[in-house]
Design a protein around this motif. Structure first.
Motif: not given
Length: 306
Positions: A125-137
């Motif tokens: 998945r390619v996205g914005a840093s903020d969104d990626l952090v939430e998806q890892v959480k």
């Protein structure tokens, strides 16, 4: 309550259709509907509102869905951990990244990983840093590669710094600044900008740099992808700022060094509660092992290294 019933509920929730969910799960619709109805009777609540035109989650279904996903993830991880204990790497690997990540060659790494571990299902998945952090959480991503301002602090995830880089100005080839040795933020502040949406990590680092210099700038075009930023800049509609290490990927534009440019940090992040065997093997392949543990040990054993 059975894992297969949870898979059916998730499929219906994601497709908004019993027919498409049955196709995804490779079962006849009647069997899928029967299992969901059986689960609803056991729970004592309807999970879906069904009409002739649409299917949607009820409040009870919305409450059930996250827990169902966690149960399936836990079951899949348990199977992967058992496989890792006997030297095999299975399961899934969900990777996220920002478009401008430069510290790691992600496409090449995924190619090598799939060749070495063909039994792992790989997603990107390619996205914005903020969104990626939430998806890892949330567990939707196993590993993510992102870039943040030097002032940013990561919480709720395990992280390792990969590289630091400075931003450069990107302008159209016929722009007056093209070909110049360097430029200051003060000079750039007189230009219209193409940038990411306000509030995103990629935007914040530039906003902070101008604010710290006591400058204001005009962001005329807000876009969500680096590719489209590149295209708008190439047409002379504005200028942009990109990490210097990623500029070589751009076409039809010129890069100019910024004397007082903001810096950013690239990180790799993963869940603080541990990494799956597939995530551990992927990081190990990149020579980016995190803290020790059963997953990392199994991955290294499977690789036959260290």
């Amino acid at each position: 309550m059975e894992l297969q019933q949870m898979r059916y509920v998730i499929a219906v929730a994601e497709t908004n259709s019993f027919t498409r969910a049955a196709e995804r799960c490779l079962v006849v619709q009647s069997a899928l509907s029967h299992q969901i109805a059986r689960l609803e009777r056991e729970l004592g609540a309807r999970l879906f509102e069904r009409t002739s035109r649409r299917v949607r989650l009820t409040p009870a279904g919305a409450a059930f869905l996250p827990a169902a996903r966690q149960c399936l993830d836990a079951a899949e991880r348990a199977a992967a951990e058992v496989a890792a204990a006997v030297g095999e790497v299975r399961g899934r690997l969900a990777v996220g990244l920002i478009p401008t990540v430069a510290a790691v060659d992600i496409p090449g790494a995924l190619r090598d990983f799939r060749r070495r571990y063909p039994q792992v299902r790989v997603g990107l998945r390619v996205g914005a840093s903020d969104d990626l952090v939430e998806q890892v959480k949330e567990g939707a991503l196993d590993v993510a590669f992102l870039g943040l301002p030097t002032t940013a602090r990561l919480t709720g995830v395990a992280a390792r710094e990969l590289a630091r880089d400075r931003l450069v100005a990107v302008v159209a080839p016929d722009h007056p600044l093209a070909g110049g040795p360097s430029v200051s933020l003060g000079r750039l502040a007189t230009e219209d900008f193409v940038d990411l949406p306000a509030g995103t990590a990629g935007r914040i680092q530039t906003d902070q740099a101008f604010a710290a210099a006591g400058l204001t700038r005009e962001v005329a075009f807000e876009v969500t992808t680096a590719d489209f930023m590149d295209r708008l800049v190439g047409q002379g509609l504005g200028i942009a700022m990109f990490p210097s290490a990623s500029v070589h990927r751009l076409t039809g534009v010129a890069a100019v060094e910024v004397t007082d440019a903001p810096a950013r940090v690239e990180y790799v992040i993963w869940s603080p509660v541990g990494r799956t065997p597939a995530a551990a093997a992927f990081l190990d392949l990149l020579d980016l092992p995190g803290p020790g543990g059963s997953a990392a040990h199994a991955a290294r054993a499977a690789l036959g290294t260290r």
